[in-house]
Design an enzyme around this catalytic site. Structure first.
Site, PDB file in Angstrom:
ATOM      1  N   THR A 213       0.760  -1.261  -0.002  1.00 21.10           N
ATOM      2  CA  THR A 213      -0.072  -0.130  -0.060  1.00 21.10           C
ATOM      3  C   THR A 213       0.857   1.160  -0.011  1.00 21.10           C
ATOM      4  O   THR A 213       2.094   1.353   0.472  1.00 21.10           O
ATOM      5  CB  THR A 213      -1.108   0.038   1.211  1.00 21.10           C
ATOM      6  OG1 THR A 213      -1.420   1.197   1.505  1.00 21.10           O
ATOM      7  CG2 THR A 213      -0.129  -0.212   2.555  1.00 21.10           C
ATOM      8  N   ASP A 214       0.231   2.418  -0.382  1.00 27.11           N
ATOM      9  CA  ASP A 214       0.967   3.606  -0.367  1.00 27.11           C
ATOM     10  C   ASP A 214       1.078   3.997   1.052  1.00 27.11           C
ATOM     11  O   ASP A 214       1.773   5.110   1.260  1.00 27.11           O
ATOM     12  CB  ASP A 214       0.255   4.659  -1.385  1.00 27.11           C
ATOM     13  CG  ASP A 214      -1.248   5.064  -1.001  1.00 27.11           C
ATOM     14  OD1 ASP A 214      -1.603   4.370  -0.170  1.00 27.11           O
ATOM     15  OD2 ASP A 214      -1.754   5.939  -1.614  1.00 27.11           O
ATOM     16  N   GLU A 215       0.171   3.576   1.905  1.00 27.68           N
ATOM     17  CA  GLU A 215       0.147   4.259   3.308  1.00 27.68           C
ATOM     18  C   GLU A 215       1.552   3.697   4.053  1.00 27.68           C
ATOM     19  O   GLU A 215       1.544   4.482   5.151  1.00 27.68           O
ATOM     20  CB  GLU A 215      -0.980   3.380   4.022  1.00 27.68           C
ATOM     21  CG  GLU A 215      -2.186   3.645   3.294  1.00 27.68           C
ATOM     22  CD  GLU A 215      -3.324   3.150   4.082  1.00 27.68           C
ATOM     23  OE1 GLU A 215      -3.390   3.206   5.444  1.00 27.68           O
ATOM     24  OE2 GLU A 215      -4.549   3.090   3.499  1.00 27.68           O
ATOM     25  N   TYR A 240      -1.853  -0.599  10.892  1.00 29.39           N
ATOM     26  CA  TYR A 240      -1.976  -1.173   9.611  1.00 29.39           C
ATOM     27  C   TYR A 240      -0.764  -0.932   8.661  1.00 29.39           C
ATOM     28  O   TYR A 240      -0.105  -1.868   8.180  1.00 29.39           O
ATOM     29  CB  TYR A 240      -3.176  -0.712   9.004  1.00 29.39           C
ATOM     30  CG  TYR A 240      -3.095  -1.192   7.455  1.00 29.39           C
ATOM     31  CD1 TYR A 240      -3.286  -2.573   7.045  1.00 29.39           C
ATOM     32  CD2 TYR A 240      -3.361  -0.056   6.659  1.00 29.39           C
ATOM     33  CE1 TYR A 240      -3.392  -2.701   5.552  1.00 29.39           C
ATOM     34  CE2 TYR A 240      -3.221  -0.406   4.981  1.00 29.39           C
ATOM     35  CZ  TYR A 240      -3.278  -1.711   4.830  1.00 29.39           C
ATOM     36  OH  TYR A 240      -3.032  -1.974   3.395  1.00 29.39           O
ATOM     37  N   LYS A 244       2.427  -3.346   7.306  1.00 29.56           N
ATOM     38  CA  LYS A 244       2.593  -3.377   5.769  1.00 29.56           C
ATOM     39  C   LYS A 244       3.944  -2.857   5.501  1.00 29.56           C
ATOM     40  O   LYS A 244       4.822  -3.737   4.696  1.00 29.56           O
ATOM     41  CB  LYS A 244       1.474  -2.668   5.046  1.00 29.56           C
ATOM     42  CG  LYS A 244       0.097  -3.306   5.107  1.00 29.56           C
ATOM     43  CD  LYS A 244       0.133  -4.783   4.576  1.00 29.56           C
ATOM     44  CE  LYS A 244       0.062  -4.851   2.966  1.00 29.56           C
ATOM     45  NZ  LYS A 244      -0.177  -6.207   2.442  1.00 29.56           N
TER      46      LYS A 244
HETATM   47  P1  NAD Z   1      -9.517  -7.625   2.347  1.00 32.36           P
HETATM   48  O1  NAD Z   1      -9.468  -7.212   3.598  1.00 32.36           O
HETATM   49  O2  NAD Z   1     -10.758  -7.399   1.362  1.00 32.36           O
HETATM   50  O3  NAD Z   1      -9.018  -9.113   1.958  1.00 32.36           O
HETATM   51  C1  NAD Z   1      -8.222  -9.810   2.764  1.00 32.36           C
HETATM   52  C2  NAD Z   1      -8.255 -11.193   2.465  1.00 32.36           C
HETATM   53  O4  NAD Z   1      -7.139 -11.792   3.065  1.00 32.36           O
HETATM   54  C3  NAD Z   1      -9.674 -11.940   2.947  1.00 32.36           C
HETATM   55  O5  NAD Z   1      -9.962 -12.741   2.019  1.00 32.36           O
HETATM   56  C4  NAD Z   1      -9.008 -12.641   4.378  1.00 32.36           C
HETATM   57  O6  NAD Z   1      -9.903 -13.761   4.369  1.00 32.36           O
HETATM   58  C5  NAD Z   1      -7.734 -12.967   3.749  1.00 32.36           C
HETATM   59  N1  NAD Z   1      -7.022 -13.378   4.945  1.00 32.36           N
HETATM   60  C6  NAD Z   1      -6.895 -12.315   5.979  1.00 32.36           C
HETATM   61  N2  NAD Z   1      -5.888 -12.958   6.793  1.00 32.36           N
HETATM   62  C7  NAD Z   1      -5.539 -14.027   6.411  1.00 32.36           C
HETATM   63  C8  NAD Z   1      -4.654 -15.363   6.762  1.00 32.36           C
HETATM   64  N3  NAD Z   1      -4.029 -15.076   8.285  1.00 32.36           N
HETATM   65  N4  NAD Z   1      -4.414 -16.214   5.980  1.00 32.36           N
HETATM   66  C9  NAD Z   1      -4.954 -16.471   4.731  1.00 32.36           C
HETATM   67  N5  NAD Z   1      -5.908 -15.363   4.469  1.00 32.36           N
HETATM   68  C10 NAD Z   1      -6.170 -14.417   5.177  1.00 32.36           C
HETATM   69  O7  NAD Z   1      -8.330  -6.814   1.497  1.00 32.36           O
HETATM   70  P2  NAD Z   1      -7.971  -6.109   0.269  1.00 32.36           P
HETATM   71  O8  NAD Z   1      -8.603  -4.883   0.436  1.00 32.36           O
HETATM   72  O9  NAD Z   1      -8.586  -6.999  -0.822  1.00 32.36           O
HETATM   73  O10 NAD Z   1      -6.593  -6.055   0.151  1.00 32.36           O
HETATM   74  C11 NAD Z   1      -5.741  -7.081  -0.209  1.00 32.36           C
HETATM   75  C12 NAD Z   1      -4.140  -6.524  -0.310  1.00 32.36           C
HETATM   76  O11 NAD Z   1      -3.891  -5.255  -0.865  1.00 32.36           O
HETATM   77  C13 NAD Z   1      -3.685  -6.342   1.004  1.00 32.36           C
HETATM   78  O12 NAD Z   1      -2.390  -6.854   1.375  1.00 32.36           O
HETATM   79  C14 NAD Z   1      -3.682  -4.935   1.382  1.00 32.36           C
HETATM   80  O13 NAD Z   1      -2.806  -4.338   2.218  1.00 32.36           O
HETATM   81  C15 NAD Z   1      -3.448  -4.434  -0.043  1.00 32.36           C
HETATM   82  N6  NAD Z   1      -3.753  -3.130  -0.614  1.00 32.36           N
HETATM   83  C16 NAD Z   1      -5.163  -2.757  -0.321  1.00 32.36           C
HETATM   84  C17 NAD Z   1      -5.591  -1.290  -0.841  1.00 32.36           C
HETATM   85  C18 NAD Z   1      -7.083  -1.277  -0.573  1.00 32.36           C
HETATM   86  O14 NAD Z   1      -7.432   0.132  -0.781  1.00 32.36           O
HETATM   87  N7  NAD Z   1      -7.968  -1.955  -0.331  1.00 32.36           N
HETATM   88  C19 NAD Z   1      -5.039  -0.578  -1.490  1.00 32.36           C
HETATM   89  C20 NAD Z   1      -3.254  -1.033  -1.544  1.00 32.36           C
HETATM   90  C21 NAD Z   1      -2.863  -2.038  -1.101  1.00 32.36           C
HETATM   91  P1  TYD Z   2     -10.870   3.797   4.289  1.00 36.55           P
HETATM   92  O1  TYD Z   2     -11.721   3.560   2.989  1.00 36.55           O
HETATM   93  O2  TYD Z   2     -10.882   3.238   5.597  1.00 36.55           O
HETATM   94  O3  TYD Z   2      -9.076   3.598   3.785  1.00 36.55           O
HETATM   95  P2  TYD Z   2      -7.877   4.215   4.240  1.00 36.55           P
HETATM   96  O4  TYD Z   2      -8.060   4.436   5.686  1.00 36.55           O
HETATM   97  O5  TYD Z   2      -7.141   2.947   4.165  1.00 36.55           O
HETATM   98  O6  TYD Z   2      -7.423   5.207   3.478  1.00 36.55           O
HETATM   99  O7  TYD Z   2     -10.982   5.531   4.538  1.00 36.55           O
HETATM  100  C1  TYD Z   2     -10.629   6.263   3.490  1.00 36.55           C
HETATM  101  C2  TYD Z   2     -10.815   7.889   4.126  1.00 36.55           C
HETATM  102  O8  TYD Z   2     -12.122   7.826   4.466  1.00 36.55           O
HETATM  103  C3  TYD Z   2      -9.810   7.781   5.221  1.00 36.55           C
HETATM  104  O9  TYD Z   2      -9.300   9.074   5.393  1.00 36.55           O
HETATM  105  C4  TYD Z   2     -10.923   7.569   6.455  1.00 36.55           C
HETATM  106  C5  TYD Z   2     -12.371   8.213   5.802  1.00 36.55           C
HETATM  107  N1  TYD Z   2     -13.250   7.546   6.412  1.00 36.55           N
HETATM  108  C6  TYD Z   2     -14.405   8.362   6.822  1.00 36.55           C
HETATM  109  O10 TYD Z   2     -14.298   9.574   6.703  1.00 36.55           O
HETATM  110  N2  TYD Z   2     -15.516   7.602   7.176  1.00 36.55           N
HETATM  111  C7  TYD Z   2     -15.659   6.367   7.345  1.00 36.55           C
HETATM  112  O11 TYD Z   2     -16.693   5.980   7.854  1.00 36.55           O
HETATM  113  C8  TYD Z   2     -14.719   5.630   6.822  1.00 36.55           C
HETATM  114  C9  TYD Z   2     -14.772   3.998   6.890  1.00 36.55           C
HETATM  115  C10 TYD Z   2     -13.485   6.338   6.386  1.00 36.55           C
END
Ligand code: NAD
Ligand code: TYD
Length: 438
Positions: A213-215, A240, A244
């Protein structure tokens, strides 16, 4: 192109008739699998060789090798992917993307622990494919993961599995360290053990992609000219992002120490189908449709860079196939928006898309917007400059936000059952603790 043998009690093996075709024949010299109740098919290793995959003996999966059987169409081995966390949001979109792109040319094994965020409903469309296998296992379980590597000749690992929600990490950091750090260490170790040759080099063509992630880069000031680059120092703030960042560091350590064949992608916020409604966009869509208040943290001016999930899936595939090994690539949408802007866009788009006859339309308006207590340690602004991936690989974000948000809302309209299923039970408890009892 595989053959399924159902309810057989003896499988004798396959013989190729010509490249790309196979027939099941009873020849004693082939491997015999006795008392199997389901055989899922064969994968050729190289022209003239094949591995029989997933023959199950009333639930117990076992592996047998057969020789002199089918050739892949092009004479090459069919590539096998091990996807972790494929039942989650991005993982399931990636699996759909890959089957759409490669169809039967690849095989995918999806390992997922099915936490609250993992949902096999997301994979209903692919679950019957013969070139798809689901394994329920935790990535921290060394035995389970090394068994998958022992039983399958894995070519690519795409590692999504993680705890992914910042708010949950603030409430319960330990599971983030467990899954994101320890789980990644297990994945790296098992892949290394399976792929390393006696001289310390790695088998040809094996690749591990760590999805991050960019975070990890921390928070940018409110300055439109400031961006995260691959060279930006890590400065994570939430449990988180710290977990990561730690997992990224482990991958980097494996690359530096062992020359382990890997890449890291650091992507901005994703949105699209199958996203769990703890994250901003699906939460706002769902609440608006139910006439519930739309919670905005702090002043609503925190900025995120939003990328349509399919573009992320494409970037992952392109990095793995065309990227330089050992490199990190930032992936972003060049689509920075304040949270409050996102909420306004969702309200407007729902108004545009819902027919006048829909009773929900009347109550979707700005009055639902409710400012709530800010997130602890809330990062102000994230913004990716995806210059490197564009210059080196030719990837760029294809889906404009206006189009992507319409596609996303349309998907949630068409999948009300999905939303109802994931928001029943435990979600209500989470929601009350996060939003109602504060
Ligand atoms: P998500 O929470 O929707 O899915 C995570 C999946 O991992 C789920 O299916 C869960 O059951 C599985 N999981 C969790 N713990 C596990 C374990 N111990 N063993 C096996 N499986 C396990 O997450 P997402 O949003 O799809 O993100 C996927 C990846 O992408 C993550 O690594 C996250 O850090 C990264 N990412 C997410 C975003 C975003 O905006 N969602 C952006 C950049 C990077
Ligand atoms: P989120 O979707 O949780 O992603 P991330 O924290 O990984 O960027 O949140 C996106 C942005 O929205 C973040 O600045 C927090 C804000 N947010 C709210 O304002 N209200 C909400 O109910 C949630 C879930 C997030």
């Amino acid at each position: 192109s595989r053959t399924i043998v159902r309810n057989a009690n003896v499988c004798y093996g396959f013989e190729s008739t010509k490249c790309g075709e196979a027939v099941l024949i009873p020849v004693a010299s082939r491997t015999i699998v006795r008392n199997a109740n389901v055989c899922h098919g064969f994968e050729s290793t190289k022209c003239g060789g094949a591995v029989l995959i997933s023959c199950s003996f009333y639930g117990k999966i076992s592996l047998s090798i057969t020789k002199n059987v089918r050739c892949a169409q092009n004479g090459e081995k069919m590539r096998t992917y091990l996807v972790t966390g494929g039942a989650g949001f991005i993982g399931s979109n990636y699996i759909h993307y890959m089957f759409k792109k490669y169809d039967n040319e690849i095989r995918i094994i999806n390992v997922d622990a099915l936490t609250y965020a993992g949902n096999l409903e997301n994979l209903k469309d692919v679950e019957k494919r013969e070139n798809y296998t689901f394994v329920k296992a935790n990535i921290c379980d060394k035995d389970a993961i090394s068994k998958i590597f022992a039983e399958n000749d894995i070519d690519r690992v795409v590692h999504f599995a993680a705890e992914s929600h910042v708010d949950r990490s603030i409430r319960n950091p330990e599971i983030f360290v467990q899954t994101n750090v320890l789980g990644t260490a297990v994945m790296l170790n098992c892949a290394k053990a399976a792929w390393e040759l006696p001289d310390g080099s790695f088998k040809e063509g094996k690749k591990f992609l760590h999805v991050s992630t960019d975070e990890v880069y921390g928070s940018l000031p409110d300055d439109d000219n400031a961006f995260f680059y691959e060279t930006t120092p890590y400065d994570p703030h939430s449990p988180y992002s710290a977990s990561k960042a730690s997992s990224d560091m482990l991958v980097k350590a494996y690359m530096d120490t062992y020359h382990f064949p890997a890449n890291i992608t650091n992507c901005s916020n994703n949105y699209g189908p199958f996203q769990f409604p703890e994250k901003l966009i699906p939460l706002i869509i769902n609440n608006a449709l139910h006439g519930k208040k739309l919670p905005v943290y702090g002043d609503g001016k925190n900025v995120r860079d939003w990328l349509y999930v399919e573009d992320h899936a494409k970037a992952i595939d392109m990095v793995q196939e065309q990227g330089r090994l050992f490199e990190t690539y930032n992936v972003g949408g060049h689509n920075e928006k304040q949270n409050i802007e996102i909420i306004h866009i969702i309200i407007e788009t729902l108004q545009e898309m819902l027919p006048d006859s829909d009773p929900r339309k009347a109550h979707i308006n700005n009055d639902l917007i409710t400012y709530v207590e800010d997130r602890k340690g809330h990062d102000r602004r994230y913004a990716i400059a995806p210059d490197k991936i564009k210059a080196e690989i030719g990837w760029y974000p294809e889906t404009m936000f206006k189009e992507g948000i319409r596609k996303t809302i349309a998907w949630y309209f068409e999948h009300e059952d999905w939303m109802n299923n994931v928001t029943s039970g435990d979600y209500q408890k989470y929601y009350n603790e996060m939003y109602e009892e504060k």
